[in-house]
Design a protein around this motif. Structure first.
Motif, PDB file in Angstrom:
ATOM      1  N   ARG A  54       5.198 -16.059  -8.192  1.00  0.00           N
ATOM      2  CA  ARG A  54       4.120 -15.267  -7.582  1.00  0.00           C
ATOM      3  C   ARG A  54       2.951 -16.119  -7.106  1.00  0.00           C
ATOM      4  O   ARG A  54       2.249 -15.728  -6.183  1.00  0.00           O
ATOM      5  CB  ARG A  54       3.639 -14.181  -8.540  1.00  0.00           C
ATOM      6  N   THR A  57       2.304 -21.118  -3.100  1.00  0.00           N
ATOM      7  CA  THR A  57       1.683 -21.011  -1.777  1.00  0.00           C
ATOM      8  C   THR A  57       2.568 -21.585  -0.686  1.00  0.00           C
ATOM      9  O   THR A  57       2.426 -21.230   0.479  1.00  0.00           O
ATOM     10  CB  THR A  57       0.316 -21.707  -1.752  1.00  0.00           C
ATOM     11  N   ASN A  87       6.638 -13.609  -3.893  1.00  0.00           N
ATOM     12  CA  ASN A  87       5.603 -13.268  -2.922  1.00  0.00           C
ATOM     13  C   ASN A  87       6.132 -13.478  -1.501  1.00  0.00           C
ATOM     14  O   ASN A  87       7.244 -13.965  -1.289  1.00  0.00           O
ATOM     15  CB  ASN A  87       4.313 -14.058  -3.184  1.00  0.00           C
ATOM     16  N   GLU A  88       5.331 -13.116  -0.524  1.00  0.00           N
ATOM     17  CA  GLU A  88       5.770 -13.161   0.869  1.00  0.00           C
ATOM     18  C   GLU A  88       6.096 -14.578   1.345  1.00  0.00           C
ATOM     19  O   GLU A  88       7.107 -14.797   2.017  1.00  0.00           O
ATOM     20  CB  GLU A  88       4.692 -12.536   1.773  1.00  0.00           C
ATOM     21  N   GLN A  89       5.263 -15.563   0.990  1.00  0.00           N
ATOM     22  CA  GLN A  89       5.522 -16.948   1.407  1.00  0.00           C
ATOM     23  C   GLN A  89       6.856 -17.446   0.856  1.00  0.00           C
ATOM     24  O   GLN A  89       7.640 -18.085   1.558  1.00  0.00           O
ATOM     25  CB  GLN A  89       4.398 -17.893   0.932  1.00  0.00           C
ATOM     26  N   THR A  90       7.103 -17.149  -0.393  1.00  0.00           N
ATOM     27  CA  THR A  90       8.341 -17.593  -1.025  1.00  0.00           C
ATOM     28  C   THR A  90       9.544 -16.864  -0.441  1.00  0.00           C
ATOM     29  O   THR A  90      10.579 -17.474  -0.169  1.00  0.00           O
ATOM     30  CB  THR A  90       8.264 -17.390  -2.550  1.00  0.00           C
ATOM     31  N   ARG A  91       9.402 -15.574  -0.219  1.00  0.00           N
ATOM     32  CA  ARG A  91      10.498 -14.793   0.373  1.00  0.00           C
ATOM     33  C   ARG A  91      10.881 -15.366   1.734  1.00  0.00           C
ATOM     34  O   ARG A  91      12.066 -15.550   2.033  1.00  0.00           O
ATOM     35  CB  ARG A  91      10.109 -13.323   0.505  1.00  0.00           C
ATOM     36  N   ARG A  92       9.884 -15.679   2.557  1.00  0.00           N
ATOM     37  CA  ARG A  92      10.167 -16.241   3.880  1.00  0.00           C
ATOM     38  C   ARG A  92      10.874 -17.594   3.770  1.00  0.00           C
ATOM     39  O   ARG A  92      11.808 -17.879   4.525  1.00  0.00           O
ATOM     40  CB  ARG A  92       8.876 -16.378   4.689  1.00  0.00           C
ATOM     41  N   GLU A  95      14.477 -16.976   2.749  1.00  0.00           N
ATOM     42  CA  GLU A  95      15.236 -16.445   3.874  1.00  0.00           C
ATOM     43  C   GLU A  95      15.536 -17.530   4.904  1.00  0.00           C
ATOM     44  O   GLU A  95      16.647 -17.612   5.419  1.00  0.00           O
ATOM     45  CB  GLU A  95      14.481 -15.290   4.528  1.00  0.00           C
ATOM     46  N   GLY A 107       9.613  -7.167  -6.606  1.00  0.00           N
ATOM     47  CA  GLY A 107       9.408  -7.202  -5.166  1.00  0.00           C
ATOM     48  C   GLY A 107       8.309  -8.141  -4.752  1.00  0.00           C
ATOM     49  O   GLY A 107       7.753  -8.860  -5.556  1.00  0.00           O
ATOM     50  N   SER A 108       8.023  -8.113  -3.459  1.00  0.00           N
ATOM     51  CA  SER A 108       6.943  -8.955  -2.975  1.00  0.00           C
ATOM     52  C   SER A 108       5.608  -8.367  -3.385  1.00  0.00           C
ATOM     53  O   SER A 108       5.502  -7.201  -3.652  1.00  0.00           O
ATOM     54  CB  SER A 108       6.939  -9.083  -1.469  1.00  0.00           C
ATOM     55  N   ARG A 109       4.674  -9.223  -3.361  1.00  0.00           N
ATOM     56  CA  ARG A 109       3.332  -8.785  -3.745  1.00  0.00           C
ATOM     57  C   ARG A 109       2.529  -8.636  -2.503  1.00  0.00           C
ATOM     58  O   ARG A 109       2.738  -9.191  -1.481  1.00  0.00           O
ATOM     59  CB  ARG A 109       2.824  -9.826  -4.721  1.00  0.00           C
TER      60      ARG A 109
END
Length: 109
Positions: A54, A57, A87-92, A95, A107-109
Motif C-alpha cells: 500500500r 510509490t 495501490n494504483e501505482q503498484t497495480r499499474r 499490469e 483492492g486498490s486504495r
C-alpha cells in the motif's frame, strides 16, 4: 527511497511491508529479504507470506524480481505468497509487467 520490513507473526504467517520506491538501489536489501523469509519458513514452518504494497510509490524491475523470487520460493517450499493492499501505482506496474501470479488480496486504495 524505498524500504522493506519483514515481520514474523508467529501464526504461520510472515508479513512483508514495502515502502516508497522499490528500485535497484533497494536490490541488496530485497535479496537479503528473500533469504530471511526462506529461513523463517524453514524454521517456523509458515504457510503464507503476505506482501503489503500500500505504501509503494514506484515498483520497478528490482521490486518485480523480488516478488517473482518470493513466488518461486513459495512454489518450492510449499507456502502461499499474496499481495495485500495493492495501490494504483503498484497495480499499474504489475499490469505492465503482465504479472501472472494470484491471488492479489484487497483492492486498490
Amino acid at each position: 527511497m524505498g524500504d522493506i520490513e519483514i515481520h514474523d507473526h508467529g501464526d504461520r504467517e510472515i508479513l512483508v511491508h514495502l515502502h516508497g520506491r522499490i528500485d535497484q538501489a533497494l536490490r541488496p536489501r530485497l535479496d537479503v529479504g528473500v533469504e530471511e523469509i526462506a529461513l523463517l519458513v524453514d524454521i517456523d514452518g509458515h504457510d503464507r507470506v503476505i506482501v503489503d504494497v500500500r505504501e509503494v510509490t514506484a515498483l520497478e524491475d528490482a521490486g518485480l524480481c523480488f516478488l517473482s523470487a518470493l513466488v518461486r520460493q513459495g512454489e518450492r517450499r510449499g507456502h502461499d505468497v499474496a499481495l495485500a493492499m495493492v495501490n494504483e501505482q503498484t497495480r499499474r506496474a504489475l499490469e505492465a509487467a503482465h504479472w501472472p501470479h494470484q491471488p492479489i488480496m484487497s483492492g486498490s486504495r
